[in-house]
Write a protein that holds these residues in place. Structure first.
Motif, PDB file in Angstrom:
ATOM      1  N   SER A  78       0.969  -1.280   0.063  1.00 38.99           N
ATOM      2  CA  SER A  78      -0.104  -0.036   0.011  1.00 38.99           C
ATOM      3  C   SER A  78       0.912   1.320   0.079  1.00 38.99           C
ATOM      4  O   SER A  78       2.099   1.125   0.536  1.00 38.99           O
ATOM      5  CB  SER A  78      -0.979   0.033   1.271  1.00 38.99           C
ATOM      6  N   VAL A  79       0.417   2.166  -0.476  1.00 35.69           N
ATOM      7  CA  VAL A  79       0.815   3.747  -0.698  1.00 35.69           C
ATOM      8  C   VAL A  79       0.326   4.128   0.880  1.00 35.69           C
ATOM      9  O   VAL A  79      -0.563   3.743   1.275  1.00 35.69           O
ATOM     10  CB  VAL A  79       0.257   4.534  -1.774  1.00 35.69           C
ATOM     11  N   SER A  80       1.153   4.951   1.252  1.00 31.85           N
ATOM     12  CA  SER A  80       1.162   5.492   2.609  1.00 31.85           C
ATOM     13  C   SER A  80      -0.536   5.848   2.972  1.00 31.85           C
ATOM     14  O   SER A  80      -1.165   6.423   2.377  1.00 31.85           O
ATOM     15  CB  SER A  80       1.651   7.190   2.866  1.00 31.85           C
ATOM     16  N   GLY A  81      -1.054   4.927   3.857  1.00 29.19           N
ATOM     17  CA  GLY A  81      -2.400   5.171   4.463  1.00 29.19           C
ATOM     18  C   GLY A  81      -3.325   4.212   3.747  1.00 29.19           C
ATOM     19  O   GLY A  81      -4.358   4.326   3.971  1.00 29.19           O
ATOM     20  N   GLY A  82      -2.737   3.459   2.629  1.00 32.61           N
ATOM     21  CA  GLY A  82      -3.780   2.815   1.901  1.00 32.61           C
ATOM     22  C   GLY A  82      -4.323   3.327   0.637  1.00 32.61           C
ATOM     23  O   GLY A  82      -5.288   2.866  -0.035  1.00 32.61           O
ATOM     24  N   ASP A  83      -3.964   4.758   0.547  1.00 37.74           N
ATOM     25  CA  ASP A  83      -4.423   5.307  -0.512  1.00 37.74           C
ATOM     26  C   ASP A  83      -3.977   4.796  -2.056  1.00 37.74           C
ATOM     27  O   ASP A  83      -2.781   4.444  -2.117  1.00 37.74           O
ATOM     28  CB  ASP A  83      -4.058   6.799  -0.472  1.00 37.74           C
ATOM     29  N   LYS A  84      -5.019   5.099  -2.967  1.00 36.32           N
ATOM     30  CA  LYS A  84      -4.307   4.579  -4.389  1.00 36.32           C
ATOM     31  C   LYS A  84      -3.090   5.495  -4.833  1.00 36.32           C
ATOM     32  O   LYS A  84      -3.222   7.000  -4.419  1.00 36.32           O
ATOM     33  CB  LYS A  84      -5.453   4.390  -5.131  1.00 36.32           C
ATOM     34  N   PRO A  85      -2.167   5.228  -5.435  1.00 38.58           N
ATOM     35  CA  PRO A  85      -1.147   6.188  -5.790  1.00 38.58           C
ATOM     36  C   PRO A  85      -1.777   7.314  -6.785  1.00 38.58           C
ATOM     37  O   PRO A  85      -2.545   7.025  -7.541  1.00 38.58           O
ATOM     38  CB  PRO A  85      -0.134   5.438  -6.589  1.00 38.58           C
ATOM     39  N   SER A  86      -0.892   8.404  -6.799  1.00 36.59           N
ATOM     40  CA  SER A  86      -1.392   9.519  -7.523  1.00 36.59           C
ATOM     41  C   SER A  86      -1.146   9.422  -9.129  1.00 36.59           C
ATOM     42  O   SER A  86      -0.065   8.364  -9.108  1.00 36.59           O
ATOM     43  CB  SER A  86      -0.640  10.749  -7.160  1.00 36.59           C
ATOM     44  N   VAL A  87      -1.387   9.760  -9.989  1.00 36.65           N
ATOM     45  CA  VAL A  87      -1.138   9.886 -11.265  1.00 36.65           C
ATOM     46  C   VAL A  87       0.373  10.377 -11.570  1.00 36.65           C
ATOM     47  O   VAL A  87       0.850   9.750 -12.154  1.00 36.65           O
ATOM     48  CB  VAL A  87      -2.090  10.592 -12.238  1.00 36.65           C
ATOM     49  N   ARG A  88       0.653  11.393 -10.800  1.00 39.60           N
ATOM     50  CA  ARG A  88       2.016  11.752 -10.699  1.00 39.60           C
ATOM     51  C   ARG A  88       2.950  10.841 -10.420  1.00 39.60           C
ATOM     52  O   ARG A  88       3.953  10.606 -11.061  1.00 39.60           O
ATOM     53  CB  ARG A  88       2.239  13.298  -9.850  1.00 39.60           C
ATOM     54  N   ARG A  89       2.813  10.082  -9.287  1.00 40.96           N
ATOM     55  CA  ARG A  89       3.782   8.826  -8.981  1.00 40.96           C
ATOM     56  C   ARG A  89       3.749   7.688 -10.020  1.00 40.96           C
ATOM     57  O   ARG A  89       4.794   7.420 -10.492  1.00 40.96           O
ATOM     58  CB  ARG A  89       3.270   8.387  -7.690  1.00 40.96           C
TER      59      ARG A  89
END
Length: 137
Positions: A78-89
């Motif tokens: 997971s990305v920090s906090g389980g959020d989905k990764p940003s388009v930027r990343r």
């Protein structure tokens, strides 16, 4: 520079991990990290190249997880906090991978964890991410 630092073997393996995290954390893509990773793999080929490939695999699994877990059957990263990764990343990761593939620092085998197929409707986020990867590659 980096290879002359008085680090133990395990600490040397952290260099590619830090590079990948720096690439993904920048507000705009910085090709300096790509050049640095290429030079690192060129000078200390085996150990840093393998660590870099594993880091890339981990990040690909974060942005395009397989349905029900990662490719090895383990839990999804997971990305920090389980959020989905940003388009930027995702965009930075794709540009970084393309640069390393072109320079020869990374083998095309590094993309084996990406599902470029249709994926079905079961995992729309992974399918959208794979589409983005295809466009950027």
């Amino acid at each position: 520079g980096l290879l002359r630092l008085p680090l133990r073997d395990a600490q040397h393996r952290e260099i590619p991990r830090v590079l990948v995290e720096c690439v993904l954390s920048e507000k705009s893509y910085n090709p300096y990290y790509e050049t640095l990773a290429s030079k690192l793999c060129e000078r200390a080929a085996k150990k840093h190249r393998m660590t870099l490939q594993l880091c890339v695999w981990d990040q690909i699994r974060v942005v395009a997880p397989a349905p029900g877990g990662d490719a090895d059957g383990g839990p999804e990263l997971s990305v920090s906090g389980g959020d989905k990764p940003s388009v930027r990343r995702v965009s930075h990761l794709a540009r970084f991978i393309v640069g390393l593939l072109i320079s020869g620092a990374l083998s095309p085998v590094a993309l084996k964890v990406v599902d470029f197929g249709n994926g079905g409707a079961a995992n729309d986020a992974a399918t959208a991410t794979a589409r983005l990867f295809r466009r950027l590659l």
